[in-house]
Write a protein that holds these residues in place. Structure first.
Motif, PDB file in Angstrom:
ATOM      1  N   PHE A  22       1.073  -1.401  -0.019  1.00  0.00           N
ATOM      2  CA  PHE A  22       0.117  -0.078  -0.080  1.00  0.00           C
ATOM      3  C   PHE A  22       0.848   1.315  -0.213  1.00  0.00           C
ATOM      4  O   PHE A  22       0.850   2.205  -0.832  1.00  0.00           O
ATOM      5  CB  PHE A  22      -0.623   0.089   1.163  1.00  0.00           C
ATOM      6  CG  PHE A  22      -1.947   1.127   1.118  1.00  0.00           C
ATOM      7  CD1 PHE A  22      -3.310   0.771   0.969  1.00  0.00           C
ATOM      8  CD2 PHE A  22      -1.668   2.368   1.732  1.00  0.00           C
ATOM      9  CE1 PHE A  22      -4.006   2.020   0.787  1.00  0.00           C
ATOM     10  CE2 PHE A  22      -2.505   3.550   1.731  1.00  0.00           C
ATOM     11  CZ  PHE A  22      -3.528   3.229   1.503  1.00  0.00           C
ATOM     12  N   ASN A  23       1.808   1.354   0.778  1.00  0.00           N
ATOM     13  CA  ASN A  23       2.688   2.553   1.200  1.00  0.00           C
ATOM     14  C   ASN A  23       3.545   2.573  -0.118  1.00  0.00           C
ATOM     15  O   ASN A  23       3.883   3.812  -0.690  1.00  0.00           O
ATOM     16  CB  ASN A  23       3.532   2.534   2.265  1.00  0.00           C
ATOM     17  CG  ASN A  23       2.721   2.570   3.553  1.00  0.00           C
ATOM     18  OD1 ASN A  23       1.860   3.286   3.439  1.00  0.00           O
ATOM     19  ND2 ASN A  23       3.154   1.878   4.670  1.00  0.00           N
ATOM     20  N   ALA A  24       4.121   1.612  -0.698  1.00  0.00           N
ATOM     21  CA  ALA A  24       4.843   1.693  -1.786  1.00  0.00           C
ATOM     22  C   ALA A  24       4.259   2.416  -3.017  1.00  0.00           C
ATOM     23  O   ALA A  24       4.700   3.285  -3.678  1.00  0.00           O
ATOM     24  CB  ALA A  24       5.578   0.208  -2.131  1.00  0.00           C
ATOM     25  N   ILE A  25       3.111   1.898  -3.219  1.00  0.00           N
ATOM     26  CA  ILE A  25       2.379   2.366  -4.372  1.00  0.00           C
ATOM     27  C   ILE A  25       1.859   3.828  -4.214  1.00  0.00           C
ATOM     28  O   ILE A  25       1.752   4.409  -5.098  1.00  0.00           O
ATOM     29  CB  ILE A  25       0.845   1.300  -4.599  1.00  0.00           C
ATOM     30  CG1 ILE A  25       1.578   0.105  -5.108  1.00  0.00           C
ATOM     31  CG2 ILE A  25       0.038   2.001  -5.687  1.00  0.00           C
ATOM     32  CD1 ILE A  25       0.322  -1.013  -5.413  1.00  0.00           C
ATOM     33  N   LYS A  26       1.438   4.222  -2.785  1.00  0.00           N
ATOM     34  CA  LYS A  26       1.166   5.456  -2.531  1.00  0.00           C
ATOM     35  C   LYS A  26       2.147   6.445  -2.907  1.00  0.00           C
ATOM     36  O   LYS A  26       1.756   7.522  -3.541  1.00  0.00           O
ATOM     37  CB  LYS A  26       0.700   5.413  -0.950  1.00  0.00           C
ATOM     38  CG  LYS A  26       0.331   6.660  -0.667  1.00  0.00           C
ATOM     39  CD  LYS A  26      -0.277   6.720   0.850  1.00  0.00           C
ATOM     40  CE  LYS A  26      -0.339   7.667   1.402  1.00  0.00           C
ATOM     41  NZ  LYS A  26       0.716   8.597   2.112  1.00  0.00           N
ATOM     42  N   GLU A  27       3.463   5.932  -2.721  1.00  0.00           N
ATOM     43  CA  GLU A  27       4.635   7.109  -2.752  1.00  0.00           C
ATOM     44  C   GLU A  27       4.716   7.053  -4.294  1.00  0.00           C
ATOM     45  O   GLU A  27       5.116   8.196  -4.777  1.00  0.00           O
ATOM     46  CB  GLU A  27       5.923   6.422  -2.536  1.00  0.00           C
ATOM     47  CG  GLU A  27       6.451   7.024  -1.434  1.00  0.00           C
ATOM     48  CD  GLU A  27       7.682   6.095  -0.736  1.00  0.00           C
ATOM     49  OE1 GLU A  27       8.659   5.546  -1.414  1.00  0.00           O
ATOM     50  OE2 GLU A  27       7.564   5.758   0.368  1.00  0.00           O
ATOM     51  N   LYS A  28       4.341   5.911  -5.126  1.00  0.00           N
ATOM     52  CA  LYS A  28       4.535   5.974  -6.635  1.00  0.00           C
ATOM     53  C   LYS A  28       3.687   6.968  -7.261  1.00  0.00           C
ATOM     54  O   LYS A  28       3.837   7.848  -8.102  1.00  0.00           O
ATOM     55  CB  LYS A  28       4.556   4.568  -7.191  1.00  0.00           C
ATOM     56  CG  LYS A  28       5.745   3.980  -6.983  1.00  0.00           C
ATOM     57  CD  LYS A  28       5.758   2.714  -7.858  1.00  0.00           C
ATOM     58  CE  LYS A  28       7.085   1.934  -7.752  1.00  0.00           C
ATOM     59  NZ  LYS A  28       7.067   0.478  -7.703  1.00  0.00           N
ATOM     60  N   PHE A  29       2.445   6.746  -6.493  1.00  0.00           N
ATOM     61  CA  PHE A  29       1.418   7.648  -7.195  1.00  0.00           C
ATOM     62  C   PHE A  29       1.601   9.088  -6.986  1.00  0.00           C
ATOM     63  O   PHE A  29       1.342   9.985  -7.721  1.00  0.00           O
ATOM     64  CB  PHE A  29      -0.183   7.268  -6.450  1.00  0.00           C
ATOM     65  CG  PHE A  29      -0.533   6.049  -6.980  1.00  0.00           C
ATOM     66  CD1 PHE A  29      -0.200   5.759  -8.243  1.00  0.00           C
ATOM     67  CD2 PHE A  29      -1.739   5.349  -6.299  1.00  0.00           C
ATOM     68  CE1 PHE A  29      -0.973   4.499  -9.048  1.00  0.00           C
ATOM     69  CE2 PHE A  29      -2.316   4.378  -7.122  1.00  0.00           C
ATOM     70  CZ  PHE A  29      -1.823   3.859  -8.312  1.00  0.00           C
ATOM     71  N   GLU A  30       2.183   9.533  -5.739  1.00  0.00           N
ATOM     72  CA  GLU A  30       2.314  10.805  -5.472  1.00  0.00           C
ATOM     73  C   GLU A  30       3.211  11.614  -6.610  1.00  0.00           C
ATOM     74  O   GLU A  30       2.973  12.802  -6.664  1.00  0.00           O
ATOM     75  CB  GLU A  30       2.887  10.763  -4.120  1.00  0.00           C
ATOM     76  CG  GLU A  30       1.969  10.901  -3.099  1.00  0.00           C
ATOM     77  CD  GLU A  30       2.423  10.659  -1.717  1.00  0.00           C
ATOM     78  OE1 GLU A  30       1.797  10.568  -0.630  1.00  0.00           O
ATOM     79  OE2 GLU A  30       3.868  10.417  -1.401  1.00  0.00           O
ATOM     80  N   SER A  31       4.098  10.892  -7.163  1.00  0.00           N
ATOM     81  CA  SER A  31       4.726  11.568  -8.164  1.00  0.00           C
ATOM     82  C   SER A  31       4.579  11.214  -9.751  1.00  0.00           C
ATOM     83  O   SER A  31       5.212  11.466 -10.350  1.00  0.00           O
ATOM     84  CB  SER A  31       6.380  11.334  -8.100  1.00  0.00           C
ATOM     85  OG  SER A  31       6.453   9.947  -8.088  1.00  0.00           O
ATOM     86  N   LYS A  32       3.351  10.583  -9.771  1.00  0.00           N
ATOM     87  CA  LYS A  32       3.125  10.184 -10.901  1.00  0.00           C
ATOM     88  C   LYS A  32       1.523  10.893 -11.830  1.00  0.00           C
ATOM     89  O   LYS A  32       0.899  11.036 -10.821  1.00  0.00           O
ATOM     90  CB  LYS A  32       3.052   8.610 -11.348  1.00  0.00           C
ATOM     91  CG  LYS A  32       4.353   7.923 -11.285  1.00  0.00           C
ATOM     92  CD  LYS A  32       4.407   6.821 -11.636  1.00  0.00           C
ATOM     93  CE  LYS A  32       5.971   6.179 -11.839  1.00  0.00           C
ATOM     94  NZ  LYS A  32       6.012   4.886 -12.214  1.00  0.00           N
TER      95      LYS A  32
END
Ligand SMILES: O=P(O)(O)OC[C@H]1O[C@H](O[C@H]2O[C@H](CO)[C@@H](O)[C@H](O)[C@H]2O)[C@H](O)[C@@H](O)[C@@H]1O
Length: 389
Positions: A17-27
């Motif tokens: 969940f956190n890994a994807i959240k991080e990715k989404f924040e910059s995409k």
């Protein structure tokens, strides 16, 4: 290659969940409302043909079966995606019937199985988005040093058949005047028009800066005199260009030459035979490019020649360097306005707005459809000072 099915449990792991959240924040997120092989291929083609999007986009596929994610593609069940919605700024939605939605607008991909064409459309949609006016108004409200750079024809007035008829409306003049009266605002009109036209129609607004003939002349707000940016330049090319234009005017009845001080425009909008004149304009272009030291501009049913030493981008550089602006709005509709957009491309404070369809190739980040939209935006901004938006 088809994606691998995985279990729902794996999907819900907190680290994931956190890994994807991080990715989404910059995409920038493209949301696809169902698992669709063609859309996947179209997205892969986008990443292949426009590799600049590899690190900056994610495709989110909503599906009731879950698959193994890869670097750019994420699979979600509807309700799980709801959890990410706040962090993922979804820009493009591809609906189940393959209609692409960008905010309130639609972009029809006629044939999603033609991956190259579909990927090009996605690319242009990612590059330019419909202007979100709430974001613009909010940025305006929270800024103190604002710069406005407006093209004239096609941006503040609609394109009409006769150039002399493209006059500013009283409403536009009133809005521009109010915009200039706010001491936080610096407003320039950067036009291909000559000094006489701009003086006649816009000089009554004391706070307005004017740039004529694509940057050949500049007049700061409150001053009476124009600065000739080309006063020492060699203008011998004008006679040569004039002869070429005269030749094409003669064989294309209805076309006219607009002679300005440091540029010449050949208009073929009102040619008796527009189709033929359009073809002839290509031959004319081919002759004009032989002249050293000039730029040939393909405008809206016109061809313009001006010195290589000036362009609207140079004007913007000159104006911009004067202050630390915390808000810039630059709007234009034509090829010559692209020079302004390019100068501002990496400026985080800048709202570059192209007037025209979303599918238009432009360096502007945002677009609005009509010149009237620009006028309405100015009207809203003017009211921002007295009311809350
Ligand atoms: O830089 P701009 O302010 O956009 O000026 C560009 C040229 O605009 C004018 O021509 C165009 O607008 C006319 C009025 O709508 C239209 O009739 C014509 O077909 C367009 O090409 C103007 O006449 C030129 O001098 C400007 O360079």
């Amino acid at each position: 290659m088809s994606p691998t099915l995985i279990s729902q449990q794996q999907k819900l792991l907190p680290q994931k969940f956190n890994a994807i959240k991080e990715k989404f924040e910059s995409k920038r997120v493209i949301l696809c409302q169902n698992q669709d092989e063609d859309i996947l291929k179209c997205y892969q083609t986008l990443l292949h043909n426009y590799s600049q999007w590899i690190n900056h986009t994610a495709l989110v596929v909503l599906s009731n079966r879950t698959y193994q994610d890869d670097k750019n593609v994420f699979y979600f069940e509807n309700e799980i995606f709801e959890k990410f919605k706040k962090t993922a700024a979804v820009e493009i939605v591809i609906s189940s019937d393959r209609v692409v939605l960008l905010g309130a607008k639609q972009l029809q991909i006629n044939d999603i199985t033609n991956y190259t064409v579909a990927a090009t459309l996605l690319h242009s949609a990612l590059h330019t988005q419909p202007l979100n006016t709430s974001v613009l108004y909010n940025a305006y409200k929270h800024s103190q040093k604002r710069l406005f750079l407006f093209d004239y024809d096609g941006t503040l007035t609609p394109i009409v058949s006769n150039p002399a008829d493209a006059q500013p409306t009283p409403v536009l003049l009133q809005y521009l005047d109010a915009l200039c009266k706010d001491p936080s605002n610096t407003v320039w009109i950067i036009s291909g028009r000559d000094q006489i036209f701009l003086d006649t129609h816009l000089a009554k607004i004391a706070g307005l800066g004017l740039s004529a003939e694509h940057g050949s002349f500049m007049k700061k707000a409150g001053l009476n005199d124009w600065v000739d940016m080309l006063k020492d330049a060699d203008m011998s090319w004008k006679n040569v260009a004039m002869k070429i234009f005269e030749k094409y005017t003669k064989c294309n009845p209805g076309t006219v030459i607009e002679q300005k001080k440091s540029s010449i425009t050949w208009h073929y909008r009102n040619a008796n035979n527009t189709e033929e004149a359009e073809q002839q304009s290509e031959l004319c272009h081919a002759e004009l490019i032989q002249i050293p030291g000039v730029d040939i501009l393909v405008g809206k049913m016109n061809l313009e020649v001006r010195s290589l030493l000036v362009n609207k981008g140079e004007v913007v550089k000159r104006i911009k360097q004067k202050q630390n602006w915390d808000f810039i709005m630059c709007a234009g509709d034509d090829q010559t306005d692209e020079d302004m957009f390019r100068v501002l491309q990496d400026d985080r404070q800048a709202f570059c707005v192209s007037v025209g369809p979303l599918s238009k190739k432009t360096s502007a980040k945002y677009c609005v459809e009509h010149s009237q939209d620009v006028v309405n935006i100015i009207g809203q901004l003017v009211h921002t000072t007295t009311s809350t938006l």
